[in-house]
Write a protein that holds these residues in place. Structure first.
Motif, PDB file in Angstrom:
ATOM      1  N   SER A   2      29.484 -11.905  68.262  1.00  0.00           N
ATOM      2  CA  SER A   2      28.712 -12.039  69.506  1.00  0.00           C
ATOM      3  C   SER A   2      29.176 -11.032  70.550  1.00  0.00           C
ATOM      4  O   SER A   2      28.374 -10.475  71.302  1.00  0.00           O
ATOM      5  N   ILE A   5      27.762  -7.623  69.654  1.00  0.00           N
ATOM      6  CA  ILE A   5      26.333  -7.547  69.984  1.00  0.00           C
ATOM      7  C   ILE A   5      26.155  -7.340  71.484  1.00  0.00           C
ATOM      8  O   ILE A   5      25.369  -6.500  71.924  1.00  0.00           O
ATOM      9  N   ALA A 108      26.462  -4.033  62.087  1.00  0.00           N
ATOM     10  CA  ALA A 108      25.557  -5.184  62.129  1.00  0.00           C
ATOM     11  C   ALA A 108      25.041  -5.404  63.545  1.00  0.00           C
ATOM     12  O   ALA A 108      23.856  -5.718  63.757  1.00  0.00           O
ATOM     13  N   ALA A 109      25.918  -5.213  64.524  1.00  0.00           N
ATOM     14  CA  ALA A 109      25.518  -5.368  65.926  1.00  0.00           C
ATOM     15  C   ALA A 109      24.500  -4.301  66.317  1.00  0.00           C
ATOM     16  O   ALA A 109      23.514  -4.587  67.029  1.00  0.00           O
ATOM     17  N   THR A 111      22.429  -2.863  64.271  1.00  0.00           N
ATOM     18  CA  THR A 111      21.188  -3.213  63.574  1.00  0.00           C
ATOM     19  C   THR A 111      20.398  -4.260  64.355  1.00  0.00           C
ATOM     20  O   THR A 111      19.176  -4.142  64.533  1.00  0.00           O
ATOM     21  N   ILE A 112      21.091  -5.283  64.835  1.00  0.00           N
ATOM     22  CA  ILE A 112      20.432  -6.329  65.625  1.00  0.00           C
ATOM     23  C   ILE A 112      19.864  -5.741  66.913  1.00  0.00           C
ATOM     24  O   ILE A 112      18.740  -6.052  67.322  1.00  0.00           O
ATOM     25  N   LEU A 115      16.625  -3.770  66.134  1.00  0.00           N
ATOM     26  CA  LEU A 115      15.490  -4.648  65.827  1.00  0.00           C
ATOM     27  C   LEU A 115      14.919  -5.259  67.100  1.00  0.00           C
ATOM     28  O   LEU A 115      13.701  -5.320  67.288  1.00  0.00           O
ATOM     29  N   VAL A 116      15.788  -5.709  67.979  1.00  0.00           N
ATOM     30  CA  VAL A 116      15.339  -6.315  69.241  1.00  0.00           C
ATOM     31  C   VAL A 116      14.687  -5.270  70.142  1.00  0.00           C
ATOM     32  O   VAL A 116      13.619  -5.508  70.715  1.00  0.00           O
TER      33      VAL A 116
END
Length: 267
Positions: A2, A5, A108-109, A111-112, A115-116
């Protein structure tokens, strides 16, 4: 995770890049929707007919509302490239990995984030294009929402822009030089690949390959007819087939970029 991100979102939204891109994508969506709505409702163009021209109100609305997607996915592609390319260029990638040693978590962060951000830009672009396009189509006597599948196309537009940003992420990692990565990515996506997609259907073997190219899969996802030099492409993928193919490209590029980042030496 978290914290990683939150850090990626903070890095993105504390620069001028995000609102500059937002203005560009909204302006492009509105301008192209107005252009295509006026063009396709003019008696001159529709009276002549031709391959790839919309023949129903539903096709007209889909073509109008998604006319800005080509510019939109180039911008999100560029954002994907710059998300990691800028870190390598300005040497901030070292600090990023020192703050979060697990590189897979950082990727991974990112990537998120992409996408957002892709969905956010897609929503803004669609609001502008639908508001502009629907107003013009209604004034010209056409029904802008004649088919329920139009809503599906609008929803899939958000997915398309997010996936293209992940493709950009992979390109940005594979080509360390940010300027070169941008030029190559945009040149291939906007010029080289569409030309190849238009030429391939001229042969039987090429016709079987063409639907699986990124731009062709994008159009299939949006229910927009692909057109080659020989006319409309006959063996176009279904909307869900196009979505799966484009997702495959995004997943492969993001995975390749992640693996390379995790294994490479950062100094």
């Amino acid at each position: 995770m978290s914290k990683a991100i939150k850090a990626e979102f903070r890095k993105f939204f504390t620069t001028r890049l995000w609102w500059g891109m937002l203005i560009a994508i909204v302006a492009a969506g509105a301008a192209l929707a107005a252009l295509f709505a006026l063009l396709f409702t003019s008696g001159t163009v529709m009276g002549e007919g031709g391959p790839g021209l919309p023949t129903t109100d539903a096709e007209l609305a889909r073509t109008t509302f998604t006319s800005g997607i080509a510019v939109g996915y180039l911008l999100t592609l560029a954002i994907g490239v710059m998300t990691v390319g800028a870190e390598y260029r300005h040497k901030t990638i070292t600090a990023t990995f020192l703050a979060e040693p697990k590189r897979s978590v950082v990727m991974a962060a990112k990537t998120i984030l992409l996408l957002v951000v892709g969905a956010m830009y897609g929503f803004a672009s669609l609001v502008a294009s639908v508001a502009t396009g629907a107003t013009i189509l209604s004034s010209r006597g056409h029904e802008p929402f004649a088919d329920a599948t139009i809503w599906r196309t609008l929803a899939l537009s958000l997915l398309v822009l997010g996936l293209w940003s992940l493709i950009g992420l992979g390109v940005g990692i594979l080509i360390p030089n940010q300027v070169a990565a941008l030029l190559i990515a945009v040149g291939v996506a906007w010029i080289v690949e569409p030309i190849i997609g238009a030429v391939l259907p001229l042969s039987d073997v090429g016709a079987a390959i063409a639907p699986y190219l990124p731009s062709q899969a994008t159009n299939a996802t949006l229910d927009v007819q692909n057109v080659g030099f020989g006319g409309p492409v006959a063996n176009q993928l279904t909307w869900w087939g196009g979505a799966l193919v484009l997702t495959g490209y995004a997943v492969v590029m993001a995975l390749i970029g992640t693996v390379r980042t995790v294994r490479s030496d950062i100094s």
